[in-house]
Design a protein around this motif. Structure first.
Motif, PDB file in Angstrom:
ATOM      1  N   SER A  22       1.459   6.639  -6.829  1.00 30.96           N
ATOM      2  CA  SER A  22       0.315   7.443  -7.269  1.00 30.96           C
ATOM      3  C   SER A  22       0.574   8.921  -7.071  1.00 30.96           C
ATOM      4  O   SER A  22       0.232   9.750  -7.921  1.00 30.96           O
ATOM      5  CB  SER A  22      -0.935   7.028  -6.498  1.00 30.96           C
ATOM      6  N   ASN A  75       2.260   1.720  -3.560  1.00 29.69           N
ATOM      7  CA  ASN A  75       1.235   2.190  -4.482  1.00 29.69           C
ATOM      8  C   ASN A  75       0.858   3.653  -4.216  1.00 29.69           C
ATOM      9  O   ASN A  75       0.638   4.428  -5.146  1.00 29.69           O
ATOM     10  CB  ASN A  75      -0.007   1.305  -4.390  1.00 29.69           C
ATOM     11  N   THR A  76       0.799   4.021  -2.933  1.00 28.15           N
ATOM     12  CA  THR A  76       0.463   5.401  -2.582  1.00 28.15           C
ATOM     13  C   THR A  76       1.552   6.366  -3.055  1.00 28.15           C
ATOM     14  O   THR A  76       1.256   7.414  -3.632  1.00 28.15           O
ATOM     15  CB  THR A  76       0.269   5.525  -1.064  1.00 28.15           C
ATOM     16  N   GLU A 136       0.827  -1.209   0.000  1.00 28.63           N
ATOM     17  CA  GLU A 136       0.000   0.000   0.000  1.00 28.63           C
ATOM     18  C   GLU A 136       0.863   1.262   0.000  1.00 28.63           C
ATOM     19  O   GLU A 136       0.536   2.242  -0.677  1.00 28.63           O
ATOM     20  CB  GLU A 136      -0.932  -0.013   1.210  1.00 28.63           C
ATOM     21  N   MET A 137       1.962   1.234   0.747  1.00 27.07           N
ATOM     22  CA  MET A 137       2.850   2.397   0.766  1.00 27.07           C
ATOM     23  C   MET A 137       3.478   2.622  -0.598  1.00 27.07           C
ATOM     24  O   MET A 137       3.569   3.759  -1.089  1.00 27.07           O
ATOM     25  CB  MET A 137       3.941   2.205   1.824  1.00 27.07           C
TER      26      MET A 137
END
Length: 220
Positions: free
Chosen positions: A220, A216-217, A213-214
């Motif tokens: 992004s 991908n964040t 998640e980190m």
């Protein structure tokens, strides 16, 4: 195809090492390319196949010139030398005198030595971090120089954010792969024990999810 290429090159490298033969990167790349095309001729038309082999060839071709340009010989600043020399300039000889004075001087010398050690280690740590980041940048630029015509032809774009994204992706991908291997291992143990050890899967699962998640964040 890129995974097959990487696995083939690594396997060939290990076989050559065990056989005590010299390993040349282009020879290993060419042998992996030959094996892939013989075993799966249709993969030549795969975009991932073309980009993967071209990127590795480009890294071998351009990395050394880029390293000489972007990473000149590292030297500590004059301030670093000045501070180190001023701490080392005082004599370590302890004149005869009161025992308390000798003890204070020994303590002072010990502090100076510790300060020198900490300062040197901090300088080396910063150098390693810098070299690691610049190394990622060099490999990224070298790979893009070779694959740029293909990405422009196939996708109609010229990527420019690869330097920043690779600095994020490469360290985190190592963590993600490591945690994924542990997750599969714990899943296998849980399956073999009929679910008795299912709680073990939680150990790598949560940090793995956090790392993904980190990544991908940040991307992004």
């Amino acid at each position: 195809p890129s995974v097959v290429r990487a696995a083939s090159m690594l396997s060939l490298y290990e076989v050559m090492t065990l056989a005590s033969h010299k390993q040349h990167p282009l020879n290993i790349l060419g042998a992996a390319l030959l094996l892939s095309t013989v075993l799966s001729p249709e993969s030549v038309w795969d975009i991932g196949f073309q980009l993967s082999y071209l990127a590795v060839f480009s890294i071998h071709l351009f990395s050394k010139p880029l390293t000489g340009w972007l990473m000149p010989e590292w030297r500590p600043s004059s301030t670093f030398y000045f501070r180190a020399m001023t701490m080392m300039s005082e004599s370590d000889e302890t004149p005869s005198g009161i025992a308390g004075t000798q003890k204070r001087r020994r303590k002072k010398r010990s502090k100076r030595w510790m300060a020198r050690y900490v300062m040197t280690e901090a300088q080396e740590a910063l150098k390693r971090v810098r070299d690691y980041i610049v190394g990622i940048v060099i490999v990224s630029i070298a790979a893009q120089l070779g694959t740029l015509p293909l990405t422009a032809y196939y996708f109609g774009i010229i990527p420019l954010a690869f330097i920043i994204t690779n600095i994020i992706v490469l360290p985190l991908s190592g963590v993600i792969i490591f945690l994924s291997c542990i997750l599969y291992l714990t899943m296998g143990l849980s399956s073999l024990t009929g679910g008795v050890l299912s709680l073990l899967t939680c150990i790598p699962l949560y940090p793995l999810r956090f790392a993904v998640e980190m990544q991908n964040t940040l991307l992004s």
